[in-house]
Design a protein around this motif. Structure first.
Motif, PDB file in Angstrom:
ATOM      1  N   LEU A  89       0.837  -1.200   0.000  1.00 27.77           N
ATOM      2  CA  LEU A  89       0.000   0.000   0.000  1.00 27.77           C
ATOM      3  C   LEU A  89       0.876   1.256   0.000  1.00 27.77           C
ATOM      4  O   LEU A  89       0.663   2.173  -0.802  1.00 27.77           O
ATOM      5  CB  LEU A  89      -0.946   0.013   1.206  1.00 27.77           C
ATOM      6  N   GLY A  90       1.863   1.281   0.877  1.00 26.66           N
ATOM      7  CA  GLY A  90       2.756   2.442   0.931  1.00 26.66           C
ATOM      8  C   GLY A  90       3.493   2.660  -0.381  1.00 26.66           C
ATOM      9  O   GLY A  90       3.591   3.791  -0.877  1.00 26.66           O
ATOM     10  N   SER A  91       3.997   1.597  -0.957  1.00 27.99           N
ATOM     11  CA  SER A  91       4.723   1.707  -2.235  1.00 27.99           C
ATOM     12  C   SER A  91       3.816   2.251  -3.333  1.00 27.99           C
ATOM     13  O   SER A  91       4.240   3.084  -4.141  1.00 27.99           O
ATOM     14  CB  SER A  91       5.277   0.344  -2.650  1.00 27.99           C
ATOM     15  N   CYS A  92       2.572   1.792  -3.355  1.00 35.41           N
ATOM     16  CA  CYS A  92       1.626   2.270  -4.363  1.00 35.41           C
ATOM     17  C   CYS A  92       1.261   3.737  -4.140  1.00 35.41           C
ATOM     18  O   CYS A  92       1.092   4.496  -5.106  1.00 35.41           O
ATOM     19  CB  CYS A  92       0.375   1.398  -4.381  1.00 35.41           C
ATOM     20  N   LEU A  93       1.151   4.137  -2.872  1.00 35.24           N
ATOM     21  CA  LEU A  93       0.787   5.530  -2.580  1.00 35.24           C
ATOM     22  C   LEU A  93       1.862   6.516  -3.028  1.00 35.24           C
ATOM     23  O   LEU A  93       1.551   7.685  -3.295  1.00 35.24           O
ATOM     24  CB  LEU A  93       0.500   5.703  -1.083  1.00 35.24           C
ATOM     25  N   ILE A  94       3.106   6.062  -3.121  1.00 43.60           N
ATOM     26  CA  ILE A  94       4.165   6.950  -3.630  1.00 43.60           C
ATOM     27  C   ILE A  94       4.550   6.575  -5.066  1.00 43.60           C
ATOM     28  O   ILE A  94       5.541   7.074  -5.600  1.00 43.60           O
ATOM     29  CB  ILE A  94       5.410   6.976  -2.707  1.00 43.60           C
ATOM     30  N   GLU A  95       3.756   5.704  -5.650  1.00 45.83           N
ATOM     31  CA  GLU A  95       3.933   5.266  -7.034  1.00 45.83           C
ATOM     32  C   GLU A  95       5.313   4.669  -7.301  1.00 45.83           C
ATOM     33  O   GLU A  95       5.892   4.861  -8.359  1.00 45.83           O
ATOM     34  CB  GLU A  95       3.647   6.413  -8.012  1.00 45.83           C
ATOM     35  N   ASN A  96       5.804   3.919  -6.328  1.00 43.22           N
ATOM     36  CA  ASN A  96       7.064   3.213  -6.520  1.00 43.22           C
ATOM     37  C   ASN A  96       6.718   1.779  -6.923  1.00 43.22           C
ATOM     38  O   ASN A  96       6.649   0.871  -6.088  1.00 43.22           O
ATOM     39  CB  ASN A  96       7.927   3.247  -5.256  1.00 43.22           C
ATOM     40  N   TRP A  97       6.496   1.600  -8.204  1.00 42.02           N
ATOM     41  CA  TRP A  97       6.013   0.328  -8.729  1.00 42.02           C
ATOM     42  C   TRP A  97       7.079  -0.760  -8.649  1.00 42.02           C
ATOM     43  O   TRP A  97       6.737  -1.945  -8.556  1.00 42.02           O
ATOM     44  CB  TRP A  97       5.477   0.511 -10.143  1.00 42.02           C
ATOM     45  N   ASP A  98       8.350  -0.384  -8.686  1.00 42.07           N
ATOM     46  CA  ASP A  98       9.420  -1.389  -8.532  1.00 42.07           C
ATOM     47  C   ASP A  98       9.369  -2.013  -7.144  1.00 42.07           C
ATOM     48  O   ASP A  98       9.499  -3.228  -6.997  1.00 42.07           O
ATOM     49  CB  ASP A  98      10.796  -0.765  -8.772  1.00 42.07           C
ATOM     50  N   TRP A  99       9.194  -1.178  -6.113  1.00 40.87           N
ATOM     51  CA  TRP A  99       9.078  -1.714  -4.755  1.00 40.87           C
ATOM     52  C   TRP A  99       7.854  -2.604  -4.644  1.00 40.87           C
ATOM     53  O   TRP A  99       7.904  -3.682  -4.057  1.00 40.87           O
ATOM     54  CB  TRP A  99       8.968  -0.588  -3.736  1.00 40.87           C
ATOM     55  N   ALA A 100       6.736  -2.136  -5.200  1.00 44.12           N
ATOM     56  CA  ALA A 100       5.498  -2.905  -5.124  1.00 44.12           C
ATOM     57  C   ALA A 100       5.665  -4.263  -5.804  1.00 44.12           C
ATOM     58  O   ALA A 100       5.179  -5.279  -5.293  1.00 44.12           O
ATOM     59  CB  ALA A 100       4.345  -2.126  -5.749  1.00 44.12           C
ATOM     60  N   ALA A 101       6.351  -4.290  -6.929  1.00 44.21           N
ATOM     61  CA  ALA A 101       6.569  -5.555  -7.635  1.00 44.21           C
ATOM     62  C   ALA A 101       7.400  -6.521  -6.792  1.00 44.21           C
ATOM     63  O   ALA A 101       7.073  -7.711  -6.684  1.00 44.21           O
ATOM     64  CB  ALA A 101       7.255  -5.297  -8.978  1.00 44.21           C
ATOM     65  N   THR A 102       8.448  -6.010  -6.172  1.00 46.43           N
ATOM     66  CA  THR A 102       9.272  -6.863  -5.300  1.00 46.43           C
ATOM     67  C   THR A 102       8.456  -7.366  -4.123  1.00 46.43           C
ATOM     68  O   THR A 102       8.539  -8.543  -3.748  1.00 46.43           O
ATOM     69  CB  THR A 102      10.505  -6.078  -4.806  1.00 46.43           C
TER      70      THR A 102
END
Length: 136
Positions: free
Chosen positions: A94-107
């Motif tokens: 959720l946090g990664s998506c809220l800052i639009e860090n899609w690489d983190w979200a994918a990991t």
């Protein structure tokens, strides 16, 4: 004496691997807690999250990671611990998506797959403190 199966061995190795990963995350962050917490607050300053919530999460996350890691390594309360780990990953996604860090979200999605496997195959959890009967 019951012998273990290859699936039980593989389960134990994955559980321990996830435990070491979480344990190490907490272990390296706790000594530099202030820096880690400040990094999180700065990273999320333009997100929808209020600073106080990021500050609070950054203050407890390393301890949560450390505790989950230890419990996974030794296999204590494994079912509950894997659910706790999955909930941490959901929060991080959720946090990664809220800052639009899609690489983190994918990991982090990879972590969620590992937790899915651990939770859905809990019956393979053979090499664990969960199975030690202590008689007093």
């Amino acid at each position: 004496m019951k012998t273990s199966t290859p699936k039980q061995t593989a389960y134990a190795l994955l559980r321990i691997t996830m435990g070491v990963n979480f344990f190490a995350h907490g272990l390296v962050r706790i000594p530099k807690l202030n820096g880690f917490r400040n990094w999180m607050v700065n990273t999320f300053e333009n997100s929808l999250l209020p600073n106080w919530s990021v500050y609070a999460w950054g203050s407890i996350l390393p301890f949560v990671e450390l505790a989950i890691g230890i419990l996974l390594i030794v296999g204590y309360k494994t079912y509950q611990t894997t659910i706790a780990g999955a909930l941490v990953i959901i929060t991080l996604i959720l946090g990664s998506c809220l800052i639009e860090n899609w690489d983190w979200a994918a990991t982090q999605m990879l972590y969620s797959i590992f937790f899915y496997f651990l939770i859905s195959n809990i019956e393979q959890n053979y090499f664990a403190l969960d199975h030690i009967k202590i008689r007093v």
